[in-house]
Enzyme design. Structure first.
Site, PDB file in Angstrom:
ATOM      1  N   ASP A 158      47.408  84.761  40.504  1.00 13.99           N
ATOM      2  CA  ASP A 158      47.180  83.557  41.297  1.00 13.99           C
ATOM      3  C   ASP A 158      47.979  82.419  40.656  1.00 13.99           C
ATOM      4  O   ASP A 158      47.622  81.923  39.584  1.00 13.99           O
ATOM      5  CB  ASP A 158      45.699  83.194  41.317  1.00 13.99           C
ATOM      6  CG  ASP A 158      44.856  84.175  42.135  1.00 13.99           C
ATOM      7  OD1 ASP A 158      45.235  85.362  42.203  1.00 13.99           O
ATOM      8  OD2 ASP A 158      43.821  83.755  42.680  1.00 13.99           O
ATOM      9  N   LYS A 227      46.574  80.678  49.264  1.00 15.10           N
ATOM     10  CA  LYS A 227      45.227  80.326  48.803  1.00 15.10           C
ATOM     11  C   LYS A 227      45.072  78.812  48.850  1.00 15.10           C
ATOM     12  O   LYS A 227      45.989  78.076  48.500  1.00 15.10           O
ATOM     13  CB  LYS A 227      45.048  80.866  47.384  1.00 15.10           C
ATOM     14  CG  LYS A 227      43.742  80.522  46.699  1.00 15.10           C
ATOM     15  CD  LYS A 227      43.701  81.170  45.313  1.00 15.10           C
ATOM     16  CE  LYS A 227      42.528  80.687  44.482  1.00 15.10           C
ATOM     17  NZ  LYS A 227      42.508  81.296  43.128  1.00 15.10           N
ATOM     18  N   LYS A 263      43.204  83.163  51.291  1.00 16.45           N
ATOM     19  CA  LYS A 263      42.051  83.043  50.398  1.00 16.45           C
ATOM     20  C   LYS A 263      41.586  81.599  50.322  1.00 16.45           C
ATOM     21  O   LYS A 263      42.203  80.781  49.655  1.00 16.45           O
ATOM     22  CB  LYS A 263      42.395  83.555  49.000  1.00 16.45           C
ATOM     23  CG  LYS A 263      41.247  83.423  47.994  1.00 16.45           C
ATOM     24  CD  LYS A 263      41.647  83.924  46.617  1.00 16.45           C
ATOM     25  CE  LYS A 263      40.583  83.629  45.577  1.00 16.45           C
ATOM     26  NZ  LYS A 263      40.962  84.102  44.213  1.00 16.45           N
TER      27      LYS A 263
END
Length: 327
Positions: A158, A227, A263
């Protein structure tokens, strides 16, 4: 995807011979503008949709299976990570039919601990990288951070974008950094590469138009997931922002044939909220995204409420929070 191949694909999609900052700016500003009133109204309308009792059990289990169970604190210890991994594998010890979560997310130096604790399971280990959460570091530092996590066994990385560069209009710099980190996620031989989740930190992007542009820029550069947030900045995930990102991945698939995941992270705490997000995924992107491969929740506290709601459906009684483990 190497930085070179990402650049080649972007040139082809943009219809330019050279991927300059000007070309990226022209293309990104050519995306349709966001109707704020319409976007927020649609998100609010979707939030009123109800899920009938016979579908609620499926929805709760689906949401549990989409969670990235996360600990990202300076005081994290190997023991805390092992405890979190045990919860990931067995969320409710009173009911062995409870699904496992999708992933455990930790800082890069604790990836080895998580991999060892989860050995033999199908749960992924995700690592935050690239000077999370600020993203304030040079590219060599960001790449070293990523490679350390990948070499330690991270299944997912991430990363955070350089919001300062994005807000200053330096889209080529943001593109190049994402593409380079994507390359750093590669493993030698036939070993599967780590999947790259690109954190936009939408709470700092100021406008919905910027969220749309950042989503498309990340996908152009090779993101496997987009995300919303680090969870360290407010506002974090919201339904309007997530709706925008779902539209982006839907339209990206129509344009390229490739799927990219979404996400939302931060601020999603109740089962009711999670089910609203699942309705939105189905309505906006489509049911193909209703799997952990393409949709995740970055919301560890959400798991507690999902487990309590699951127990209520099973037993008919609502248990207190002390009936499930607390992170």
């Amino acid at each position: 995807m190497s930085p070179t191949s990402a650049t080649s694909q972007a040139r082809e999609l943009l219809g330019v011979s050279s991927l300059t900052n000007k070309a990226l700016r022209t293309w990104l500003y050519g995306l349709p503008g966001v109707d704020q009133v319409g976007l927020e109204g649609r998100a609010a309308a979707l939030a009123t949709r109800s899920i009938k009792t016979d579908s609620k059990a499926w929805a709760i289990d689906t949401a549990i299976g989409m969670i990235d169970l996360t600990t990202l604190e300076g005081a994290d210890t190997p023991g805390k990570v092992r405890s979190l991994c045990a919860k990931a594998e067995l969320p409710d010890p009173t009911d062995l039919s409870t699904p496992q979560v999708a992933a455990v997310c930790v800082y890069g130096d604790l990836v080895g601990v998580a991999k060892d604790a989860l050995r033999g399971s199908d749960i992924n280990v995700a690592a935050v990288a690239t000077a999370f959460p600020s993203g304030r570091a040079t590219l060599p530092v960001k790449l070293a951070d990523t490679r350390d996590a990948v070499e330690a066994g991270a299944d997912e990385v991430d990363m955070v974008i350089d919001r300062g560069a994005f807000l200053a209009g330096d889209y080529r710099l943001v593109f190049d950094q994402i593409a380079a980190v994507k390359q750093a996620c590669a493993r030698p031989d036939d070993a599967p590469d780590a999947h790259l989740k690109v954190i936009l930190e939408t709470g700092e992007l100021a406008t919905y138009d910027n969220v749309r542009r950042a989503s498309w820029l990340a996908m152009l550069a090779g993101a496997d997931f987009i995300k919303t947030s680090t969870g360290k900045i407010q506002p974090a995930a919201t339904m309007p922002v997530t709706l925008l990102m779902l539209e982006a991945v839907r339209d990206w698939r129509e344009l390229t044939g490739a799927m990219v995941g979404v996400k939302p992270a931060g601020g999603i705490r109740t089962s009711k909220d999670a089910l609203r997000y699942l309705v939105m995924v189905s309505e906006i992107a489509g049911d193909d995204w209703l799997t952990p491969q393409w949709f995740r929740f970055g919301a560890s506290s959400l798991l507690t409420d999902l487990l309590l709601q699951r127990q209520k459906l099973r037993t008919g009684a609502y248990s207190g929070a002390d009936y499930v483990t607390i992170d």
